[in-house]
Design a protein around this motif. Structure first.
Motif, PDB file in Angstrom:
ATOM      1  N   SER A  28     -80.237 -28.635 -48.781  1.00 53.39           N
ATOM      2  CA  SER A  28     -78.912 -29.067 -48.344  1.00 53.39           C
ATOM      3  C   SER A  28     -78.405 -28.116 -47.262  1.00 53.39           C
ATOM      4  CB  SER A  28     -77.936 -29.052 -49.526  1.00 53.39           C
ATOM      5  OG  SER A  28     -76.617 -29.187 -49.074  1.00 53.39           O
ATOM      6  N   TYR A  29     -77.786 -28.683 -46.246  1.00 53.56           N
ATOM      7  CA  TYR A  29     -77.241 -27.866 -45.166  1.00 53.56           C
ATOM      8  C   TYR A  29     -75.760 -27.542 -45.389  1.00 53.56           C
ATOM      9  CZ  TYR A  29     -81.548 -28.804 -42.699  1.00 53.56           C
ATOM     10  OH  TYR A  29     -82.867 -28.866 -42.352  1.00 53.56           O
ATOM     11  N   GLU A  30     -75.217 -27.996 -46.511  1.00 48.33           N
ATOM     12  CA  GLU A  30     -73.794 -27.779 -46.756  1.00 48.33           C
ATOM     13  C   GLU A  30     -73.466 -26.304 -46.915  1.00 48.33           C
ATOM     14  OE1 GLU A  30     -70.730 -30.458 -48.958  1.00 48.33           O
ATOM     15  OE2 GLU A  30     -71.802 -29.297 -50.466  1.00 48.33           O
ATOM     16  N   GLY A  31     -74.328 -25.575 -47.643  1.00 52.10           N
ATOM     17  CA  GLY A  31     -74.096 -24.144 -47.810  1.00 52.10           C
ATOM     18  C   GLY A  31     -74.111 -23.411 -46.478  1.00 52.10           C
ATOM     19  N   MET A  32     -75.008 -23.834 -45.586  1.00 54.99           N
ATOM     20  CA  MET A  32     -75.082 -23.214 -44.268  1.00 54.99           C
ATOM     21  C   MET A  32     -73.812 -23.497 -43.471  1.00 54.99           C
ATOM     22  SD  MET A  32     -78.229 -23.406 -41.571  1.00 54.99           S
ATOM     23  CE  MET A  32     -78.106 -25.151 -41.260  1.00 54.99           C
ATOM     24  N   ALA A  33     -73.292 -24.727 -43.577  1.00 55.18           N
ATOM     25  CA  ALA A  33     -72.056 -25.079 -42.870  1.00 55.18           C
ATOM     26  C   ALA A  33     -70.888 -24.228 -43.367  1.00 55.18           C
ATOM     27  CB  ALA A  33     -71.749 -26.560 -43.062  1.00 55.18           C
ATOM     28  N   LYS A  34     -70.831 -24.000 -44.669  1.00 52.29           N
ATOM     29  CA  LYS A  34     -69.759 -23.164 -45.223  1.00 52.29           C
ATOM     30  C   LYS A  34     -69.862 -21.734 -44.730  1.00 52.29           C
ATOM     31  CE  LYS A  34     -69.091 -25.891 -49.416  1.00 52.29           C
ATOM     32  NZ  LYS A  34     -69.202 -25.949 -50.888  1.00 52.29           N
ATOM     33  N   LYS A  35     -71.099 -21.231 -44.664  1.00 52.98           N
ATOM     34  CA  LYS A  35     -71.307 -19.860 -44.190  1.00 52.98           C
ATOM     35  C   LYS A  35     -70.871 -19.712 -42.735  1.00 52.98           C
ATOM     36  CE  LYS A  35     -73.045 -15.661 -44.799  1.00 52.98           C
ATOM     37  NZ  LYS A  35     -72.432 -14.706 -45.724  1.00 52.98           N
ATOM     38  N   ILE A  36     -71.120 -20.726 -41.925  1.00 54.61           N
ATOM     39  CA  ILE A  36     -70.706 -20.693 -40.522  1.00 54.61           C
ATOM     40  C   ILE A  36     -69.190 -20.546 -40.427  1.00 54.61           C
ATOM     41  CG2 ILE A  36     -70.483 -22.098 -38.429  1.00 54.61           C
ATOM     42  CD1 ILE A  36     -73.215 -23.245 -39.020  1.00 54.61           C
ATOM     43  N   LEU A  37     -68.473 -21.347 -41.213  1.00 53.41           N
ATOM     44  CA  LEU A  37     -67.015 -21.278 -41.176  1.00 53.41           C
ATOM     45  C   LEU A  37     -66.506 -19.914 -41.642  1.00 53.41           C
ATOM     46  CD1 LEU A  37     -65.817 -24.778 -42.458  1.00 53.41           C
ATOM     47  CD2 LEU A  37     -65.651 -23.856 -40.160  1.00 53.41           C
ATOM     48  N   LEU A  38     -67.103 -19.398 -42.709  1.00 55.23           N
ATOM     49  CA  LEU A  38     -66.649 -18.105 -43.226  1.00 55.23           C
ATOM     50  C   LEU A  38     -66.925 -16.980 -42.234  1.00 55.23           C
ATOM     51  CD1 LEU A  38     -67.727 -18.368 -46.987  1.00 55.23           C
ATOM     52  CD2 LEU A  38     -65.426 -18.564 -46.027  1.00 55.23           C
ATOM     53  N   ASN A  39     -68.110 -16.981 -41.636  1.00 54.36           N
ATOM     54  CA  ASN A  39     -68.450 -15.939 -40.659  1.00 54.36           C
ATOM     55  C   ASN A  39     -67.598 -16.045 -39.399  1.00 54.36           C
ATOM     56  OD1 ASN A  39     -70.397 -14.908 -42.333  1.00 54.36           O
ATOM     57  ND2 ASN A  39     -72.137 -15.671 -41.177  1.00 54.36           N
ATOM     58  N   SER A  40     -67.077 -17.241 -39.123  1.00 58.20           N
ATOM     59  CA  SER A  40     -66.348 -17.470 -37.879  1.00 58.20           C
ATOM     60  C   SER A  40     -64.832 -17.491 -38.074  1.00 58.20           C
ATOM     61  CB  SER A  40     -66.777 -18.819 -37.271  1.00 58.20           C
ATOM     62  OG  SER A  40     -68.165 -18.918 -37.152  1.00 58.20           O
ATOM     63  N   LYS A  41     -64.376 -17.149 -39.251  1.00 54.14           N
ATOM     64  CA  LYS A  41     -62.973 -17.364 -39.599  1.00 54.14           C
ATOM     65  C   LYS A  41     -62.004 -16.710 -38.617  1.00 54.14           C
ATOM     66  CE  LYS A  41     -60.144 -17.513 -43.786  1.00 54.14           C
ATOM     67  NZ  LYS A  41     -60.105 -17.183 -45.233  1.00 54.14           N
ATOM     68  N   SER A  42     -62.218 -15.456 -38.302  1.00 57.22           N
ATOM     69  CA  SER A  42     -61.281 -14.750 -37.411  1.00 57.22           C
ATOM     70  C   SER A  42     -61.329 -15.332 -35.995  1.00 57.22           C
ATOM     71  CB  SER A  42     -61.599 -13.255 -37.384  1.00 57.22           C
ATOM     72  OG  SER A  42     -62.914 -13.034 -36.902  1.00 57.22           O
ATOM     73  N   SER A  43     -62.503 -15.689 -35.538  1.00 59.83           N
ATOM     74  CA  SER A  43     -62.624 -16.274 -34.205  1.00 59.83           C
ATOM     75  C   SER A  43     -61.978 -17.648 -34.131  1.00 59.83           C
ATOM     76  CB  SER A  43     -64.093 -16.373 -33.797  1.00 59.83           C
ATOM     77  OG  SER A  43     -64.665 -15.095 -33.663  1.00 59.83           O
ATOM     78  N   LEU A  44     -62.100 -18.425 -35.211  1.00 60.70           N
ATOM     79  CA  LEU A  44     -61.479 -19.739 -35.237  1.00 60.70           C
ATOM     80  C   LEU A  44     -59.961 -19.625 -35.168  1.00 60.70           C
ATOM     81  CD1 LEU A  44     -63.671 -21.566 -37.927  1.00 60.70           C
ATOM     82  CD2 LEU A  44     -63.753 -21.832 -35.451  1.00 60.70           C
ATOM     83  N   HIS A  45     -59.437 -18.606 -35.810  1.00 61.70           N
ATOM     84  CA  HIS A  45     -57.990 -18.369 -35.736  1.00 61.70           C
ATOM     85  C   HIS A  45     -57.579 -18.096 -34.298  1.00 61.70           C
ATOM     86  CE1 HIS A  45     -54.092 -16.397 -36.277  1.00 61.70           C
ATOM     87  NE2 HIS A  45     -54.035 -17.035 -37.435  1.00 61.70           N
ATOM     88  N   GLU A  46     -58.363 -17.299 -33.609  1.00 66.34           N
ATOM     89  CA  GLU A  46     -58.055 -16.972 -32.217  1.00 66.34           C
ATOM     90  C   GLU A  46     -58.200 -18.194 -31.314  1.00 66.34           C
ATOM     91  OE1 GLU A  46     -59.244 -13.493 -28.964  1.00 66.34           O
ATOM     92  OE2 GLU A  46     -60.222 -13.585 -30.920  1.00 66.34           O
ATOM     93  N   LEU A  47     -59.135 -19.072 -31.639  1.00 63.26           N
ATOM     94  CA  LEU A  47     -59.377 -20.259 -30.813  1.00 63.26           C
ATOM     95  C   LEU A  47     -58.270 -21.303 -30.934  1.00 63.26           C
ATOM     96  CD1 LEU A  47     -63.192 -21.025 -31.289  1.00 63.26           C
ATOM     97  CD2 LEU A  47     -62.053 -20.645 -29.112  1.00 63.26           C
ATOM     98  N   PHE A  48     -57.829 -21.562 -32.164  1.00 59.72           N
ATOM     99  CA  PHE A  48     -57.047 -22.778 -32.398  1.00 59.72           C
ATOM    100  C   PHE A  48     -55.599 -22.579 -32.845  1.00 59.72           C
ATOM    101  CE2 PHE A  48     -61.458 -24.217 -32.887  1.00 59.72           C
ATOM    102  CZ  PHE A  48     -61.455 -25.269 -31.984  1.00 59.72           C
ATOM    103  N   PHE A  49     -55.244 -21.385 -33.279  1.00 54.71           N
ATOM    104  CA  PHE A  49     -53.895 -21.232 -33.822  1.00 54.71           C
ATOM    105  C   PHE A  49     -52.861 -20.905 -32.752  1.00 54.71           C
ATOM    106  CE2 PHE A  49     -56.346 -21.357 -37.587  1.00 54.71           C
ATOM    107  CZ  PHE A  49     -55.491 -21.724 -38.622  1.00 54.71           C
ATOM    108  N   SER A  50     -53.326 -20.754 -31.513  1.00 62.52           N
ATOM    109  CA  SER A  50     -52.409 -20.566 -30.393  1.00 62.52           C
ATOM    110  C   SER A  50     -52.509 -21.767 -29.465  1.00 62.52           C
ATOM    111  CB  SER A  50     -52.747 -19.282 -29.623  1.00 62.52           C
ATOM    112  OG  SER A  50     -52.039 -19.246 -28.403  1.00 62.52           O
ATOM    113  N   PHE A  51     -51.373 -22.388 -29.170  1.00 66.48           N
ATOM    114  CA  PHE A  51     -51.386 -23.563 -28.307  1.00 66.48           C
ATOM    115  C   PHE A  51     -51.619 -23.183 -26.850  1.00 66.48           C
ATOM    116  CE2 PHE A  51     -49.481 -26.749 -25.562  1.00 66.48           C
ATOM    117  CZ  PHE A  51     -50.014 -27.920 -26.076  1.00 66.48           C
ATOM    118  N   ASP A  52     -51.198 -22.000 -26.450  1.00 61.83           N
ATOM    119  CA  ASP A  52     -51.174 -21.616 -25.030  1.00 61.83           C
ATOM    120  C   ASP A  52     -52.553 -21.642 -24.387  1.00 61.83           C
ATOM    121  OD1 ASP A  52     -48.474 -21.290 -25.224  1.00 61.83           O
ATOM    122  OD2 ASP A  52     -48.563 -19.130 -25.589  1.00 61.83           O
ATOM    123  N   HIS A  53     -53.588 -21.294 -25.136  1.00 59.63           N
ATOM    124  CA  HIS A  53     -54.924 -21.153 -24.543  1.00 59.63           C
ATOM    125  C   HIS A  53     -55.899 -22.254 -24.958  1.00 59.63           C
ATOM    126  CE1 HIS A  53     -53.670 -17.260 -23.092  1.00 59.63           C
ATOM    127  NE2 HIS A  53     -53.339 -16.901 -24.316  1.00 59.63           N
TER     128      HIS A  53
END
Length: 638
Positions: free
Chosen positions: A535-560
């Motif tokens: 199953s690739y589901e565990g891998m997908a979850k790991k991607i999100l967890l490893n990328s959590k801080s970067s995702l916050h920087e990408l999407f939680f600001s409307f300006d950029h």
């Protein structure tokens, strides 16, 4: 006819005078050691002076005189006569991009799958044609404009769209197109003409084999396909522990080919992908070849340039695969181990017939096994919790049987059985006002085909994506995409791919019968005892967890955030959806639904847009070919 170690690139242009001088100077600055490793050929196409630049210029061969051949990849020597002889054929075998010039003009040829694409750019009467899209981007006269329709297609599909899957030979850039798969483009008198040279009129006349002979012939076809691709020299087999890559490994073992194995896995036991690492270790220990596991726990994340710690991997569009950085690590490892190429099991699921129970019903009815079809239908109904004895049950089965005699009903039934969950509603956070089209996997091109063959072709085109933007150093080969093998498989009754009696134990356990029977004596650990697919589901979850801080920087600001500014994504609704998936990722018992792929597409699109819309000089610096150094955590098994 093959290349030597690693990838080649070539460029053909008719830029004249100052433009040509400037362009060549830019190329020398962009591609390191250009003078040492590349040849320059000048010739005239009518009144236009052209220059060909290539890292591998092929000399003329005996049976094709006075033809200068420039090749990336490999093609069987005897196929060149067919290509240059201008004949349409299903006997052109190889994975290549090819350019040659003769009395007909300047010719460009792609293989059966366009596995090494040929890009072209026109500006007035000038052109640049190349197998490396970067050679177009660095041209002074090229302005980086995004193809909005391509972006919408990528964003609006539940199956993430890559550069190779765009319609009408488009790319993600305006003014850059691709030569179609299996085609030859010719420039003469500065006119650009394209025609198909590989025959796609697959013959579906069933082979009248006894089963043992069917398996023998499948094994021989696969052997031929694999040996052709591995005879260049030391080959890195990307061995996952599954049946597809296992088929390649078994063939290499049986035929004493020169190989080593590389595998990507995870030390974290919560990642279900890790189960295959035990098979990899077990098999590797009795090989007399080196075998490596690359541990990707820390690398498994979304690429993100916001902190300038990643190379720009996907130049030709948002990368649809989940583990692009880990794939790049494997690419780096392969080069460090001095392999000349890599080989993968890409599209093995399609060719070997995995998990298409419903369309097997059509095949069984066609070949008179109505009783087996009825039993299989009962199993499918039970899996879907459908009461077996009701009017709807009998109506469905009756329609399925009648579909053999009515094309209109046939397509309706095909979509109902195989695609009842296939038409996915686009989430509300993706702005619907853009009028993009959603999933269109059910192609009308094969509307007269109703069984597993139709299913295979729907899923076959196109899936491989190991192009210049990702595999920067290694040439990738795909034996399951060999035209000889595809032609052969499409003559086999689809139900021959499964063990009918084992369907009730699960689709994976009952699938890929031809490979299991061919190789179970060579590697029984895989072909006899492997019962579950990773199953690739565990891998997908790991991607999100490893990328959590970067995702916050990408999407939680409307300006950029560009997907907000371009009105592709509704910020509030997307943040809500992303937050839900981040919470699910924390819980290993939770389940991702199909809408995760839309989340994945939005993330990759945003990262790509930020990269590709940066100031051009900075972009050119980001995409410059260079050895990429990522810390590799690799374990040698033997």
């Amino acid at each position: 006819m093959s290349l030597n170690k690693n990838k080649s690139f070539w460029i053909v242009t008719n830029l004249a005078f100052y433009n040509a001088d400037c362009y060549i100077l830019n190329l020398k600055n962009f591609y390191e050691n250009l003078n040492d490793s590349h040849d320059f050929i000048q010739f005239e196409e009518q009144s236009y002076n052209c220059v060909v630049i290539s890292s591998k210029i092929r000399p003329p061969i005996d049976n094709i005189r006075n033809k200068k051949i420039i090749l990336d990849g490999w093609v069987k020597d005897e196929c060149l006569n067919t290509i240059i002889g201008n004949k349409k054929s299903d006997e052109i075998h190889g994975e290549f991009s090819l350019v040659y010039f003769n009395e007909e003009g300047l010719n460009f040829v792609t293989d059966f799958y366009s596995s090494i694409p040929i890009y072209y750019f026109y500006n007035g009467n000038n052109y640049i044609i190349t197998n490396d899209i970067r050679a177009i981007i660095i041209y002074n006269g090229f302005t980086v404009n995004i193809n909005f329709e391509s972006v919408l297609l990528h964003l609006g599909n539940d199956i993430s769209i890559g550069e190779s899957e765009l319609p009408n030979n488009n790319t993600f850039f305006m003014n850059i197109k691709k030569i179609p798969k299996g085609s030859k483009a010719t420039i003469k008198n500065n006119k650009f003409l394209t025609k198909e040279i590989i025959n796609y009129n697959f013959k579906f006349d069933s082979l009248s084999f006894i089963k043992t002979d069917l398996i023998t012939q499948f094994k021989e076809k696969f052997r031929e396909s694999t040996i052709d691709r591995m005879k260049n020299g030391l080959t890195a087999i990307q061995f996952s522990g599954g049946l597809d890559s296992g088929s390649i490994l078994a063939t290499a073992i049986e035929n004493n080919l020169d190989f080593l194995c590389v595998n990507m896995s995870f030390k974290n036991n919560d990642l279900m992908y890790s189960q295959d690492s035990e098979i990899v270790k077990k098999v590797s220990k009795y090989l007399d070849r080196p075998s490596y596991i690359l541990w990707a726990d820390n690398t498994l994340r979304f690429q993100n340039n916001l902190i300038d710690n990643d190379p720009l991997l996907y130049i030709d569009g948002p990368e649809p695969r989940a583990n692009s950085l880990a794939c790049l690590q494997i690419d780096q490892l392969i080069n460090e181990l001095d392999a000349v190429q890599a080989i993968t099991g890409e599209s093995g699921d399609v060719i070997l017939g995995e998990q298409f129970d419903e369309v097997i019903l059509d095949s069984l009815i066609t070949y008179g096994a109505t009783k087996n079809a009825f039993e299989l239908f009962k199993v499918i109904s039970e899996k879907r919790k459908t009461p077996p004895y009701n009017m709807q049950y009998y109506m469905n089965f009756y329609n399925l049987f009648l579909s053999k005699f009515n094309k209109r009903l046939a397509k309706k039934t095909y979509i109902k059985t195989q695609w009842q969950d296939g038409i996915i509603k686009v989430p509300e956070y993706i702005c619907q006002s853009k009028n993009f089209s959603t999933n269109k996997l059910c192609s009308d091109e094969y509307k007269n085909m109703l069984d597993g063959h139709r299913f295979m072709l729907d899923f076959l085109w196109p899936k491989a994506r190991y192009f210049d933007s990702l595999s920067l150093n290694s040439f990738m080969a795909h034996p399951f995409l060999d035209l000889r093998l595809v032609n052969f498989v499409l003559k086999i009754p689809p139900h021959e791919h499964i063990y009918i009696d084992s369907i009730k134990y699960g689709s994976y356990f009952s699938s890929k019968r031809l490979a299991r029977e061919s190789f179970k004596k060579i590697i029984p650990e895989i072909f006899e005892f492997k019962k579950e697919k990773t199953s690739y589901e565990g891998m997908a979850k790991k991607i999100l967890l490893n990328s959590k801080s970067s995702l916050h920087e990408l999407f939680f600001s409307f300006d950029h955030c560009l997907v907000y500014k371009m009105e592709l994504v509704d910020r509030k609704k997307f943040i809500e959806a992303l937050t839900v998936y981040l919470l699910k990722a924390e819980d290993m018992d939770s389940t991702f639904d199909t809408n995760y792929q839309f989340i994945h597409s939005v993330i990759n699109l945003e990262i790509w847009l930020r990269n590709i819309t940066m100031e051009k000089n900075r972009l050119i610096d980001r995409i410059k070919p260079r050895k990429i150094k990522i810390q590799i955590d690799a374990e040698k098994i033997n």
